[in-house]
Design a protein around this motif. Structure first.
Motif, PDB file in Angstrom:
ATOM      1  N   SER A 259       0.829  -1.198   0.000  1.00 42.41           N
ATOM      2  CA  SER A 259       0.000   0.000   0.000  1.00 42.41           C
ATOM      3  C   SER A 259       0.870   1.257   0.000  1.00 42.41           C
ATOM      4  N   ALA A 260       1.916   1.256   0.807  1.00 43.85           N
ATOM      5  CA  ALA A 260       2.827   2.410   0.865  1.00 43.85           C
ATOM      6  C   ALA A 260       3.544   2.609  -0.468  1.00 43.85           C
ATOM      7  N   VAL A 261       3.899   1.515  -1.130  1.00 41.33           N
ATOM      8  CA  VAL A 261       4.532   1.620  -2.450  1.00 41.33           C
ATOM      9  C   VAL A 261       3.534   2.191  -3.453  1.00 41.33           C
ATOM     10  N   GLU A 262       2.321   1.671  -3.435  1.00 40.32           N
ATOM     11  CA  GLU A 262       1.294   2.165  -4.360  1.00 40.32           C
ATOM     12  C   GLU A 262       1.038   3.651  -4.160  1.00 40.32           C
ATOM     13  N   ARG A 263       1.127   4.111  -2.929  1.00 43.04           N
ATOM     14  CA  ARG A 263       0.866   5.518  -2.628  1.00 43.04           C
ATOM     15  C   ARG A 263       2.112   6.388  -2.732  1.00 43.04           C
ATOM     16  N   GLY A 264       3.240   5.799  -3.124  1.00 41.26           N
ATOM     17  CA  GLY A 264       4.461   6.572  -3.307  1.00 41.26           C
ATOM     18  C   GLY A 264       5.192   6.916  -2.037  1.00 41.26           C
ATOM     19  N   LEU A 265       4.880   6.207  -0.961  1.00 43.44           N
ATOM     20  CA  LEU A 265       5.521   6.488   0.321  1.00 43.44           C
ATOM     21  C   LEU A 265       6.738   5.614   0.589  1.00 43.44           C
ATOM     22  N   ARG A 266       6.838   4.496  -0.117  1.00 42.17           N
ATOM     23  CA  ARG A 266       7.971   3.573   0.042  1.00 42.17           C
ATOM     24  C   ARG A 266       8.492   3.203  -1.330  1.00 42.17           C
TER      25      ARG A 266
END
Length: 119
Positions: free
Chosen positions: A38-45
């Motif tokens: 989820s964090a990758v999808e949202r550009g956070l990771r």
């Protein structure tokens, strides 16, 4: 804080939806938690480069699709921590080259470059 989706995040989410998978399903395929995906999808990771092979194999990506994911991953790894959305593509490419070459530059050149950029 406003979340800025990366191209890789959007593409990954789109692929997951096209395959009618829940976030946790794709996360299991990638060997991570749903929270991490989820964090990758949202550009956070950042996503690891190894994900490209997993996505290509598990989701039967064409060579062209795989290349698009690779480029998007490279871009997201470069830009998701620094807002460069206002820069031109050429400026972004220059930053990418600098980041890639920086470790191999000698200290003297780095100091000269820093002085030049500080003007």
């Amino acid at each position: 804080m406003a979340v800025k989706l990366t191209s890789f995040g959007r593409m990954t989410r789109k692929l997951r939806v096209e395959w009618n998978e829940r976030l946790v399903d794709m996360a299991n395929q990638l060997g991570v938690t749903g929270g991490y995906l989820s964090a990758v999808e949202r550009g956070l990771r950042n996503a690891p480069i190894e994900w490209i092979d997993v996505l290509t194999t598990k989701y039967e990506l064409s060579e062209e699709e795989s290349a698009c994911f690779t480029n998007a991953l490279s871009e997201s790894r470069l830009f998701n921590k620094l807002d460069v959305s206002h820069l031109s593509f050429d400026d972004k490419q220059m930053i990418k080259l600098l980041v890639e070459k920086l470790p191999s530059l000698n200290q003297g050149f780095k100091e000269e470059l820093t002085q030049l950029m500080s003007r």
